[in-house]
Design a protein around this motif. Structure first.
Motif, PDB file in Angstrom:
ATOM      1  N   PHE A  96       0.689  -1.229  -0.332  1.00 11.99           N
ATOM      2  CA  PHE A  96      -0.081  -0.334   0.233  1.00 11.99           C
ATOM      3  C   PHE A  96       0.855   1.311   0.093  1.00 11.99           C
TER       4      PHE A  96
ATOM      5  N   TRP B  28      -9.062   3.254  -2.640  1.00 10.49           N
ATOM      6  CA  TRP B  28     -10.066   2.390  -2.087  1.00 10.49           C
ATOM      7  C   TRP B  28      -9.531   1.179  -3.602  1.00 10.49           C
TER       8      TRP B  28
ATOM      9  N   ILE C 286      -6.330   0.091  -1.901  1.00  9.95           N
ATOM     10  CA  ILE C 286      -6.477  -0.884  -1.073  1.00  9.95           C
ATOM     11  C   ILE C 286      -7.094  -2.854  -1.910  1.00  9.95           C
TER      12      ILE C 286
END
Length: 397
Positions: free
Chosen positions: A249, A259, A262
């Motif tokens: 990440f 998002w 992630i």
């Protein structure tokens, strides 16, 4: 047949079962009906694909979606299911359905195949494993079906949902996304919460091991009552998912929207253990990122699971042993219990075997093919740990 069974050890029966499944799969994939061009696959391609499917590796020399017909894909899926659950477990399921009596020798083989601690209750445990496998795979297919049906239509979408659910649970890594771009895996669905979430859940569920399921079923939230092995598996699995995900990440996918970043980071942390799907272009990873994925691939899943690799318990034993040496303790410990020296020796032996095949194979391929060593080590780690991730080298070797 009964006399032969008595002469063979449990390990020999398991090996012969896998060899038989690979040979049968190879012959079926050579049939004209197995390929889209109606010519059948050459022996080498059929053998490679059958071996990869039964060993739930996922490395391919022919794109699964564009090369194999519906019949061929069905054969591959059957081989994946046999390899994931284990030849012995599938054989036991057939015996149980037919009502035939399972001998003591067969029960002992079943115990060894799923890494159970005792023969007693092994038939009931195998029944539980089969039932839970069906439930998990059906649930995964149901979750993914809407996304695939929206993309490919109802019939093909349902087939994709079933295929990917079984492939993910068995930690196989075979996919049917090649109709968009060959060897693209699940990169097109990197934004899909349903596909990402279902595949990751199936990979982890299949990879923690059947005996851990038994502990969860028996003791539920009472973690203190779990076997030491189950505690180690759950603790190590949690760490091996969380820590690499944080690295990916913050350091590898920073250019992606929040998002999507992630999902991609979490997925690339889970899939090397030892599923073989990917939702990002792995060739864009830094050398550090590739190195982390190699370590995750070699570690693999847990004993008695659908995953390969050295196993989480082996890595935990090695780290605990090293810690005991640094701290001048006589024995390694887990959760207040001493680890037997035999377990430590077995762990060291497994490590040396994997390192020898991994380094030796990678070095040999690099030398023969004239390819970068790190990329070759990535391929050999994927092969020896039955992962299936590739940087694109395998089809051209």
């Amino acid at each position: 047949m009964g006399g032969l069974e008595k002469k063979l050890s449990s390990s020999q029966m398991i090996i012969l079962g896998f060899a038989g499944a690979i040979l049968l799969g190879c012959l079926l994939l050579m049939l004209p009906a197995a390929t889209r061009d109606g010519k059948g696959a050459p022996f080498a391609d059929a053998l490679f694909t059958s071996t990869s499917a039964v060993c739930v590796t996922g490395l391919v020399v022919r794109d699964t979606a564009s090369y194999w017909s519906g019949f061929g894909q069905g054969v591959i899926l059957m081989l994946i299911q046999i390899g994931g659950m284990g030849v012995v477990t599938v054989g036991a399921a057939i015996f149980m359905v037919s009502g035939r009596k399972i001998s003591l020798k067969q029960r002992s083989t079943m115990q060894e195949a799923i890494s159970a601690h005792k023969v007693g209750g092994i038939v009931n445990l195998t029944g539980f494993i089969i039932k839970m496998t069906i439930i998990f795979e059906a649930a995964g297919a149901m979750v993914m079906a809407p996304a695939f049906c929206k993309e490919f239509g109802t019939a093909k979408g349902l087939w994709c949902a079933v295929f990917h659910s079984i492939s993910a649970f068995c930690n196989a890594g075979f996919d049917l996304m090649g109709t968009r771009a060959e060897y693209s895996s699940l990169t097109h669905f990197a934004d899909s919460a349903a596909v990402n979430g279902a595949v990751m859940a199936l990979i982890i569920t299949g990879g923690i091991g059947f005996m851990t399921w038994d502990d969860i079923r028996t003791h539920r939230h009472h973690l203190k009552r779990y076997r030491m092995q189950s505690k180690v598996i759950l603790a190590v699995t949690g760490g091996l998912v969380l820590l690499p995900a944080l690295y990916f990440f913050f350091f590898e996918f920073s250019q992606e929207p929040f998002w999507r970043r992630i999902w991609i980071s979490a997925f690339q942390s889970v899939t090397p253990r030892t599923a073989g799907f990917n939702t990002a272009d792995l060739s864009l990873l830094s050398e550090t990122g590739l190195g982390i994925m190699i370590l995750l691939m070699l570690t693999g899943g847990s004993p008695g699971s659908t995953a390969g690799g050295m196993k989480t318990t082996t890595v935990a034993v090695l780290f605990s042993t090293a810690a005991s040496v640094f701290c001048h303790r006589e024995h390694a410990h887990f959760f207040g219990r001493r680890i037997a020296q035999e377990t430590v020796r077995s762990g060291v032996t497994v490590l040396m075997m994997y390192v020898t095949f991994f380094l030796g194979g990678g070095s040999l391929i690099s030398r023969i093919e004239g390819l970068p060593l790190l990329h070759c080590l990535f391929e050999t780690a994927s092969a020896v740990a039955t992962v299936g991730l590739s940087l694109g080298l395998t089809p051209g070797l």
